[in-house]
Design a protein around this motif. Structure first.
Motif, PDB file in Angstrom:
ATOM      1  N   ALA A 143       0.812  -1.217   0.000  1.00 37.79           N
ATOM      2  CA  ALA A 143       0.000   0.000   0.000  1.00 37.79           C
ATOM      3  C   ALA A 143       0.850   1.273   0.000  1.00 37.79           C
ATOM      4  O   ALA A 143       0.501   2.257  -0.641  1.00 37.79           O
ATOM      5  N   LYS A 144       1.976   1.243   0.718  1.00 40.40           N
ATOM      6  CA  LYS A 144       2.784   2.443   0.867  1.00 40.40           C
ATOM      7  C   LYS A 144       4.261   2.079   0.773  1.00 40.40           C
ATOM      8  O   LYS A 144       4.733   1.197   1.487  1.00 40.40           O
ATOM      9  N   ALA A 145       4.981   2.750  -0.120  1.00 38.54           N
ATOM     10  CA  ALA A 145       6.403   2.458  -0.317  1.00 38.54           C
ATOM     11  C   ALA A 145       7.219   2.808   0.922  1.00 38.54           C
ATOM     12  O   ALA A 145       8.089   2.032   1.336  1.00 38.54           O
ATOM     13  N   ALA A 146       6.943   3.965   1.512  1.00 35.00           N
ATOM     14  CA  ALA A 146       7.713   4.407   2.677  1.00 35.00           C
ATOM     15  C   ALA A 146       7.520   3.427   3.841  1.00 35.00           C
ATOM     16  O   ALA A 146       6.398   3.104   4.207  1.00 35.00           O
ATOM     17  N   GLY A 147       8.629   2.951   4.369  1.00 32.35           N
ATOM     18  CA  GLY A 147       8.582   2.038   5.507  1.00 32.35           C
ATOM     19  C   GLY A 147       8.472   0.569   5.132  1.00 32.35           C
ATOM     20  O   GLY A 147       8.618  -0.303   5.978  1.00 32.35           O
ATOM     21  N   HIS A 148       8.230   0.276   3.854  1.00 30.38           N
ATOM     22  CA  HIS A 148       8.051  -1.120   3.444  1.00 30.38           C
ATOM     23  C   HIS A 148       9.341  -1.929   3.633  1.00 30.38           C
ATOM     24  O   HIS A 148       9.296  -3.088   4.058  1.00 30.38           O
ATOM     25  N   ALA A 149      10.486  -1.333   3.338  1.00 31.78           N
ATOM     26  CA  ALA A 149      11.759  -2.048   3.503  1.00 31.78           C
ATOM     27  C   ALA A 149      11.943  -2.487   4.956  1.00 31.78           C
ATOM     28  O   ALA A 149      12.428  -3.595   5.221  1.00 31.78           O
ATOM     29  N   ASP A 150      11.537  -1.645   5.903  1.00 31.04           N
ATOM     30  CA  ASP A 150      11.609  -2.007   7.326  1.00 31.04           C
ATOM     31  C   ASP A 150      10.718  -3.208   7.633  1.00 31.04           C
ATOM     32  O   ASP A 150      11.092  -4.092   8.403  1.00 31.04           O
ATOM     33  N   THR A 151       9.535  -3.235   7.038  1.00 35.13           N
ATOM     34  CA  THR A 151       8.599  -4.348   7.231  1.00 35.13           C
ATOM     35  C   THR A 151       9.207  -5.656   6.736  1.00 35.13           C
ATOM     36  O   THR A 151       9.126  -6.693   7.393  1.00 35.13           O
ATOM     37  N   VAL A 152       9.834  -5.598   5.557  1.00 35.49           N
ATOM     38  CA  VAL A 152      10.451  -6.788   4.973  1.00 35.49           C
ATOM     39  C   VAL A 152      11.641  -7.228   5.824  1.00 35.49           C
ATOM     40  O   VAL A 152      11.827  -8.432   6.083  1.00 35.49           O
ATOM     41  N   LEU A 153      12.437  -6.276   6.296  1.00 36.79           N
ATOM     42  CA  LEU A 153      13.581  -6.609   7.149  1.00 36.79           C
ATOM     43  C   LEU A 153      13.112  -7.284   8.442  1.00 36.79           C
ATOM     44  O   LEU A 153      13.723  -8.256   8.888  1.00 36.79           O
ATOM     45  N   ALA A 154      12.025  -6.800   9.021  1.00 42.85           N
ATOM     46  CA  ALA A 154      11.486  -7.415  10.244  1.00 42.85           C
ATOM     47  C   ALA A 154      11.060  -8.858   9.976  1.00 42.85           C
ATOM     48  O   ALA A 154      11.329  -9.760  10.792  1.00 42.85           O
ATOM     49  N   ALA A 155      10.425  -9.102   8.833  1.00 41.13           N
ATOM     50  CA  ALA A 155      10.008 -10.463   8.493  1.00 41.13           C
ATOM     51  C   ALA A 155      11.223 -11.365   8.288  1.00 41.13           C
ATOM     52  O   ALA A 155      11.251 -12.516   8.751  1.00 41.13           O
ATOM     53  N   LEU A 156      12.239 -10.856   7.600  1.00 42.28           N
ATOM     54  CA  LEU A 156      13.459 -11.624   7.381  1.00 42.28           C
ATOM     55  C   LEU A 156      14.144 -11.936   8.709  1.00 42.28           C
ATOM     56  O   LEU A 156      14.593 -13.065   8.939  1.00 42.28           O
ATOM     57  N   THR A 157      14.200 -10.960   9.586  1.00 41.37           N
ATOM     58  CA  THR A 157      14.821 -11.144  10.891  1.00 41.37           C
ATOM     59  C   THR A 157      14.115 -12.247  11.662  1.00 41.37           C
ATOM     60  O   THR A 157      14.759 -13.112  12.273  1.00 41.37           O
ATOM     61  N   GLU A 158      12.784 -12.251  11.601  1.00 43.03           N
ATOM     62  CA  GLU A 158      11.979 -13.270  12.274  1.00 43.03           C
ATOM     63  C   GLU A 158      12.274 -14.662  11.690  1.00 43.03           C
ATOM     64  O   GLU A 158      12.406 -15.629  12.410  1.00 43.03           O
ATOM     65  N   LEU A 159      12.368 -14.756  10.369  1.00 47.06           N
ATOM     66  CA  LEU A 159      12.535 -16.045   9.704  1.00 47.06           C
ATOM     67  C   LEU A 159      13.981 -16.552   9.687  1.00 47.06           C
ATOM     68  O   LEU A 159      14.226 -17.737   9.851  1.00 47.06           O
ATOM     69  N   ALA A 160      14.925 -15.639   9.421  1.00 46.58           N
ATOM     70  CA  ALA A 160      16.314 -16.057   9.212  1.00 46.58           C
ATOM     71  C   ALA A 160      17.227 -15.725  10.375  1.00 46.58           C
ATOM     72  O   ALA A 160      18.313 -16.277  10.485  1.00 46.58           O
ATOM     73  N   GLY A 161      16.772 -14.836  11.226  1.00 48.73           N
ATOM     74  CA  GLY A 161      17.651 -14.336  12.272  1.00 48.73           C
ATOM     75  C   GLY A 161      17.805 -15.240  13.479  1.00 48.73           C
ATOM     76  O   GLY A 161      18.665 -15.027  14.327  1.00 48.73           O
ATOM     77  N   SER A 162      16.997 -16.296  13.553  1.00 50.25           N
ATOM     78  CA  SER A 162      17.070 -17.134  14.746  1.00 50.25           C
ATOM     79  C   SER A 162      18.093 -18.240  14.601  1.00 50.25           C
ATOM     80  O   SER A 162      18.561 -18.571  13.558  1.00 50.25           O
TER      81      SER A 162
END
Length: 162
Positions: A143-162
């Motif tokens: 929906a909104k470009a601004a802040g989307h990269a942060d959202t994706v990084l949070a998802a990656l951190t959850e999935l790959a960061g553990s």
């Protein structure tokens, strides 16, 4: 298969072979063994697309630290990508898809509304693909470009960061 026009969580990521700004061809297989953030955007040098590319570039070191590459795809020609990269000092890889091969395979080329008018075009969307080529997160319509990269990084951190 997903109930929507794009690959969903658990679906195999569709293959692609597309040129970058320098004409080198990149394929899904090139990212085997690594995470891949594959994002589709409408057009180089437009406000939302610039915001998204700049934010992904700014966060690229954090993505790389988690074993992920970030790749943007649009219909723009390689020369347009080169100018976009140089003008905004982008560090993400941009691929050119003028024939709509990857855009169609990922469901990013479809009907949408622009300024209240129906049309067909690129819908801003992002796919987080795991090292085995499986879609782990899908944002079929950002929906909104601004802040989307942060959202994706949070998802990656959850999935790959553990």
């Amino acid at each position: 298969m997903s109930e929507h026009p794009w690959p969903g969580e658990g679906d195999p990521a569709p293959d692609f072979s597309l040129p970058d700004a320098d004409g080198r061809v990149h394929s899904l297989a090139d990212y085997s063994g690594r995470w891949l953030v594959l994002y589709f955007y409408p057009k180089d040098a437009t406000s939302g697309c610039t915001t998204e590319a700049v934010e992904f570039s700014g966060l690229l070191p954090r993505f790389l630290a988690l074993g992920a590459d970030v790749v943007g795809v649009s219909r723009d020609k390689p020369a347009s990508h080169r100018k976009f990269i140089d003008t905004h000092e982008l560090t993400v890889l941009l691929l050119s898809d003028p024939d709509l091969a990857a855009l169609s395979a990922y469901g990013a080329w479809r009907a949408k509304k622009v300024c209240g008018k129906d049309c067909v075009g690129t819908v801003r969307s992002t796919f987080l693909i795991d090292p085995k080529g499986i879609v782990r997160r899908a944002w079929g319509q950002v929906a909104k470009a601004a802040g989307h990269a942060d959202t994706v990084l949070a998802a990656l951190t959850e999935l790959a960061g553990s």
